[in-house]
Write a protein that holds these residues in place. Structure first.
Motif, short mmCIF file in Angstrom:
data_model
loop_
_atom_site.label_atom_id
_atom_site.label_comp_id
_atom_site.label_asym_id
_atom_site.label_seq_id
_atom_site.Cartn_x
_atom_site.Cartn_y
_atom_site.Cartn_z
N LEU A 32 0.82 -1.21 0.00
CA LEU A 32 0.00 0.00 0.00
C LEU A 32 0.86 1.26 0.00
N VAL A 33 1.94 1.25 0.79
CA VAL A 33 2.83 2.41 0.84
C VAL A 33 3.50 2.61 -0.52
N LEU A 34 4.03 1.54 -1.11
CA LEU A 34 4.67 1.64 -2.42
C LEU A 34 3.68 2.09 -3.49
N PHE A 35 2.47 1.55 -3.45
CA PHE A 35 1.47 1.91 -4.44
C PHE A 35 1.09 3.38 -4.29
N ALA A 36 0.97 3.87 -3.05
CA ALA A 36 0.64 5.28 -2.82
C ALA A 36 1.76 6.19 -3.33
N ILE A 37 3.01 5.80 -3.10
CA ILE A 37 4.13 6.59 -3.60
C ILE A 37 4.11 6.62 -5.13
N CYS A 38 3.88 5.47 -5.75
CA CYS A 38 3.81 5.41 -7.22
C CYS A 38 2.67 6.28 -7.74
N ASN A 58 8.21 10.43 -30.64
CA ASN A 58 9.13 9.65 -29.80
C ASN A 58 8.63 9.59 -28.37
N VAL A 59 9.45 9.06 -27.50
CA VAL A 59 9.09 8.93 -26.09
C VAL A 59 8.95 10.33 -25.48
N LEU A 60 7.75 10.62 -25.00
CA LEU A 60 7.51 11.92 -24.39
C LEU A 60 7.98 11.90 -22.94
N PRO A 61 8.25 13.05 -22.35
CA PRO A 61 8.83 13.10 -21.00
C PRO A 61 8.02 12.38 -19.93
N GLU A 62 6.70 12.35 -20.07
CA GLU A 62 5.91 11.70 -19.03
C GLU A 62 5.74 10.20 -19.26
N HIS A 63 6.01 9.69 -20.44
CA HIS A 63 5.77 8.28 -20.73
C HIS A 63 6.71 7.33 -19.97
N PHE A 64 7.99 7.63 -19.98
CA PHE A 64 8.93 6.72 -19.32
C PHE A 64 8.68 6.63 -17.82
N PRO A 65 8.56 7.75 -17.09
CA PRO A 65 8.29 7.59 -15.65
C PRO A 65 6.96 6.91 -15.38
N ARG A 66 5.96 7.18 -16.21
CA ARG A 66 4.66 6.54 -16.00
C ARG A 66 4.76 5.03 -16.20
N LEU A 67 5.46 4.62 -17.24
CA LEU A 67 5.65 3.19 -17.49
C LEU A 67 6.38 2.54 -16.32
N LEU A 68 7.42 3.20 -15.84
CA LEU A 68 8.18 2.69 -14.71
C LEU A 68 7.32 2.62 -13.44
N LEU A 69 6.55 3.65 -13.18
CA LEU A 69 5.70 3.69 -11.99
C LEU A 69 4.59 2.65 -12.03
N ILE A 72 6.30 -0.69 -11.24
CA ILE A 72 6.61 -0.82 -9.81
C ILE A 72 5.32 -1.03 -9.01
N GLY A 73 4.28 -0.25 -9.33
CA GLY A 73 3.00 -0.39 -8.63
C GLY A 73 2.39 -1.77 -8.83
N GLY A 74 2.49 -2.29 -10.06
CA GLY A 74 1.97 -3.63 -10.34
C GLY A 74 2.72 -4.71 -9.57
N MET A 75 4.05 -4.59 -9.52
CA MET A 75 4.83 -5.57 -8.76
C MET A 75 4.56 -5.44 -7.27
N ALA A 76 4.32 -4.22 -6.80
CA ALA A 76 4.02 -4.01 -5.38
C ALA A 76 2.73 -4.72 -4.99
N LEU A 77 1.79 -4.78 -5.91
CA LEU A 77 0.52 -5.45 -5.61
C LEU A 77 0.69 -6.96 -5.44
N LEU A 78 1.80 -7.51 -5.91
CA LEU A 78 2.07 -8.94 -5.73
C LEU A 78 2.69 -9.25 -4.36
N LEU A 79 3.23 -8.24 -3.69
CA LEU A 79 3.91 -8.46 -2.41
C LEU A 79 3.08 -9.20 -1.37
N PRO A 80 1.82 -8.84 -1.17
CA PRO A 80 1.05 -9.54 -0.12
C PRO A 80 0.87 -11.03 -0.39
N PHE A 81 1.10 -11.46 -1.62
CA PHE A 81 0.91 -12.86 -1.98
C PHE A 81 2.23 -13.60 -2.18
N GLU A 82 3.34 -12.91 -1.91
CA GLU A 82 4.66 -13.49 -2.13
C GLU A 82 4.87 -14.78 -1.35
#
Length: 180
Positions: A32-38, A58-69, A72-82
């Motif tokens: 939840l903390v990681l998802f909120a930060i993302c 080409n890659v716009l300035p907001e696309h790369f950080p959004r893709l990265l976030l 990260i948010g998607g992987m964070a949602l897997l943590l409770p089930f690790e």
């Protein structure tokens, strides 16, 4: 029907033999903390300046950080089930939680904070090179020639991929390093 045990003698249970819950509470809180930060940083990308027409499609300035976030948010949602996904390793993961944070972790965080603070002055290419040289040394690697080769190849590939292929602007920094 007999239940199989893992190499640690666990049968889908936490350490101590108690049955593991579907969602791990500590990991759920961390997720939840990681998802909120993302989500906060994703929201911040809406304030980025509109790119000039020279960037085209080409890659716009907001696309790369959004893709990265989102990643990260998607992987964070897997943590409770690790604990359900890593049944064999879970006793080691749970045991390591009680260990204090090591000095190398604190030094790594400090190194990265200083590097990010200096990145505008150093420039993108030099920042990548310093990170590629400094982190392996900080983590105990002592084969200097191997580190040098790695840092040069890694920096070159990342610079070529992002600067040339994806046309991402790299801050030139104090020495004016750029491929454009």
């Amino acid at each position: 029907m007999a239940r199989e045990t893992n190499r640690y003698g666990a049968t889908g249970s936490h350490a101590g033999g108690r049955k593991s819950p579907i969602i791990d509470g500590i990991d759920a809180l961390l997720a939840l903390v990681l998802f909120a930060i993302c989500a906060f940083f994703y929201w911040q990308t809406y304030g980025f300046d509109a790119p000039g027409a020279f960037l085209g499609e080409n890659v716009l300035p907001e696309h790369f950080p959004r893709l990265l976030l989102v990643s990260i948010g998607g992987m964070a949602l897997l943590l409770p089930f690790e604990h359900r996904l890593e049944v064999d390793r879970w006793p080691l993961i749970e045991k390591s939680r009680s260990a204090p944070i090591g000095l190398s972790t604190v030094l790594t965080m400090g190194f990265l904070v200083v590097l990010v603070a200096l990145s505008g002055w150093l420039g993108t290419i030099l920042t990548i090179l310093v990170a590629a040289l400094g982190l392996p040394l900080l983590w105990g690697e002592r084969r200097v020639v191997l580190i040098l080769v790695y840092a040069l190849v890694f920096t070159s590939v990342v610079t070529w991929l992002f600067s040339i292929v994806l046309s991402v602007y790299f801050e030139p920094g104090v020495f004016g390093l750029t491929l454009r």
